[in-house]
Design an enzyme around this catalytic site. Structure first.
Site, mmCIF file in Angstrom:
data_model
loop_
_atom_site.group_PDB
_atom_site.id
_atom_site.type_symbol
_atom_site.label_atom_id
_atom_site.label_comp_id
_atom_site.label_asym_id
_atom_site.label_seq_id
_atom_site.Cartn_x
_atom_site.Cartn_y
_atom_site.Cartn_z
ATOM 1 N N ARG A 1 0.863 -1.167 0.000
ATOM 2 C CA ARG A 1 0.000 0.000 0.000
ATOM 3 C C ARG A 1 0.906 1.225 0.000
ATOM 4 O O ARG A 1 2.067 1.156 0.370
ATOM 5 C CB ARG A 1 -0.869 0.023 1.259
ATOM 6 C CG ARG A 1 -1.990 -0.973 1.240
ATOM 7 C CD ARG A 1 -2.802 -0.898 2.516
ATOM 8 N NE ARG A 1 -3.599 0.306 2.616
ATOM 9 C CZ ARG A 1 -4.196 0.697 3.748
ATOM 10 N NH1 ARG A 1 -4.055 0.015 4.853
ATOM 11 N NH2 ARG A 1 -4.927 1.804 3.756
ATOM 12 N N HIS A 2 0.344 2.334 -0.413
ATOM 13 C CA HIS A 2 1.065 3.613 -0.375
ATOM 14 C C HIS A 2 1.454 3.953 1.055
ATOM 15 O O HIS A 2 0.953 3.358 2.013
ATOM 16 C CB HIS A 2 0.136 4.699 -0.915
ATOM 17 C CG HIS A 2 -1.207 4.692 -0.233
ATOM 18 N ND1 HIS A 2 -1.411 5.286 0.986
ATOM 19 C CD2 HIS A 2 -2.375 4.103 -0.574
ATOM 20 C CE1 HIS A 2 -2.667 5.077 1.351
ATOM 21 N NE2 HIS A 2 -3.282 4.354 0.422
ATOM 22 N N ASN B 1 -5.637 9.153 5.535
ATOM 23 C CA ASN B 1 -5.501 8.000 6.448
ATOM 24 C C ASN B 1 -5.480 8.487 7.890
ATOM 25 O O ASN B 1 -6.050 7.869 8.781
ATOM 26 C CB ASN B 1 -4.188 7.239 6.209
ATOM 27 C CG ASN B 1 -4.166 6.478 4.903
ATOM 28 O OD1 ASN B 1 -3.124 6.376 4.258
ATOM 29 N ND2 ASN B 1 -5.307 5.928 4.500
ATOM 30 N N ARG C 1 -1.131 9.558 -3.535
ATOM 31 C CA ARG C 1 -0.415 8.857 -2.467
ATOM 32 C C ARG C 1 0.458 7.713 -2.981
ATOM 33 O O ARG C 1 1.477 7.391 -2.377
ATOM 34 C CB ARG C 1 -1.383 8.388 -1.372
ATOM 35 C CG ARG C 1 -2.608 7.595 -1.841
ATOM 36 C CD ARG C 1 -3.670 7.679 -0.754
ATOM 37 N NE ARG C 1 -4.843 6.839 -0.956
ATOM 38 C CZ ARG C 1 -5.911 7.207 -1.675
ATOM 39 N NH1 ARG C 1 -5.928 8.359 -2.318
ATOM 40 N NH2 ARG C 1 -6.962 6.408 -1.749
ATOM 41 N N GLU D 1 -7.834 2.922 -5.682
ATOM 42 C CA GLU D 1 -8.630 2.388 -4.572
ATOM 43 C C GLU D 1 -10.102 2.260 -4.986
ATOM 44 O O GLU D 1 -10.560 2.937 -5.916
ATOM 45 C CB GLU D 1 -8.492 3.309 -3.346
ATOM 46 C CG GLU D 1 -9.217 2.844 -2.095
ATOM 47 C CD GLU D 1 -8.845 1.435 -1.626
ATOM 48 O OE1 GLU D 1 -8.965 0.475 -2.413
ATOM 49 O OE2 GLU D 1 -8.464 1.305 -0.453
ATOM 50 N N HIS E 1 -3.410 0.250 -3.131
ATOM 51 C CA HIS E 1 -4.317 0.620 -2.042
ATOM 52 C C HIS E 1 -4.889 -0.630 -1.367
ATOM 53 O O HIS E 1 -4.772 -1.737 -1.889
ATOM 54 C CB HIS E 1 -5.461 1.466 -2.611
ATOM 55 C CG HIS E 1 -4.976 2.637 -3.389
ATOM 56 N ND1 HIS E 1 -4.800 3.881 -2.842
ATOM 57 C CD2 HIS E 1 -4.573 2.741 -4.683
ATOM 58 C CE1 HIS E 1 -4.334 4.707 -3.760
ATOM 59 N NE2 HIS E 1 -4.194 4.041 -4.887
HETATM 60 O O1 G3H Z 1 -10.688 3.796 1.323
HETATM 61 C C1 G3H Z 1 -10.959 2.609 1.287
HETATM 62 C C2 G3H Z 1 -10.507 1.625 2.270
HETATM 63 O O2 G3H Z 1 -9.180 1.272 2.059
HETATM 64 C C3 G3H Z 1 -11.409 0.443 2.172
HETATM 65 O O3 G3H Z 1 -11.415 -0.272 3.351
HETATM 66 O O4 G3H Z 1 -13.118 -1.847 2.417
HETATM 67 O O5 G3H Z 1 -12.219 -2.142 4.739
HETATM 68 O O6 G3H Z 1 -13.781 -0.260 4.195
HETATM 69 P P1 G3H Z 1 -12.709 -1.183 3.684
#
Ligand code: G3H
Length: 221
Positions: A8-9, A15, A80, A105, A173
């Site tokens: 991941r970035h 974040n 990012r 993402e 992501h």
């Molecule tokens: O911004 C998106 C998140 O990395 C997604 O995480 O699917 O667990 O809500 P999640």
């Protein structure tokens, strides 16, 4: 045997405050990670050591292919990841970089830039629906995606990674990482949304005739 290194970035400003999506830049921590990552890949000595990446969590029997001579680097088109891979841009002979929108993402549609708390408060039904069916749930609004949508758009990327004959570094992501790890290590589809993918962690995948070896390197500043 070619390797694929995925991560991941670095930590982004969003974040830090728990906002979804958006296109924010790296935080100060995220920038430090980006530098450590470059050093780690560039000088494989770092692997044996010491400060930048936490050896305790690493598999000591494994090392990167001797010195990196050439590497394909893939990022998404979001800041990012571009910033995380910025240093690699300086040496185009050695690092061939591609920015791929398919690696972006999951797109949260109308809920982009919101926190989970805000969604829970303003759209409790949607919040619940996602909790209940995270894999299938598609974010409302134009372009909103589900995990299944992301998995679908990653097909061509996976095919490309599988047929490549040189090492690849993929900077992406959380949802994309979950999908790639699940695909290469045989985690069932229904568990993809639950795969743990912390920030500031490099995953090295070495494909084998059946499955892949996986090694994890956690950044420990
Ligand atoms: O911004 C998106 C998140 O990395 C997604 O995480 O699917 O667990 O809500 P999640």
């Amino acid at each position: 045997e070619e390797e694929s290194r995925n991560l991941r970035h670095g930590e982004s400003l969003y974040n830090m405050v728990g906002r979804l999506g958006g296109d924010s830049s790296l935080s100060a921590n995220g920038k430090k990670y980006a530098e450590a990552l470059y050093e780690f890949i560039e000088n494989r000595e770092m692997i044996d050591g010491e400060k930048e990446f936490d050896r305790k969590q690493n598999d000591s029997t494994w090392s990167l292919n001797s010195k990196v001579e050439a590497l394909r680097v893939f990022t998404s088109t979001l800041k990012r990841t571009l910033e995380t891979a910025e240093k690699f841009e300086e040496d185009p002979e050695k690092y061939e970089i591609s920015h791929i929108k398919f690696l972006n993402e999951i797109y949260a549609g109308a809920f982009e830039d919101m926190t989970y708390e805000e969604i829970k408060l303003k759209h409790p039904d949607e919040y619940l629906a996602r909790q209940e069916q995270k894999l299938q749930y598609r974010y409302p609004g134009a372009g909103g995606e589900s995990y299944l949508d992301v998995i679908e758009r990653l097909r061509p990327v996976i095919i490309e990674l599988e047929r490549m004959r040189v090492d690849a570094l993929v900077v992406t992501h959380q949802v994309v990482m979950r999908t790639l790890l699940a695909y290469f290590t045989g985690i069932p589809l229904c568990d993809v949304p639950k795969v743990k993918v912390p920030l500031h962690t490099l995953y090295c995948l070495q494909p084998k005739p059946y499955g892949a070896d996986l090694h994890r390197y956690a950044y420990d500043p």
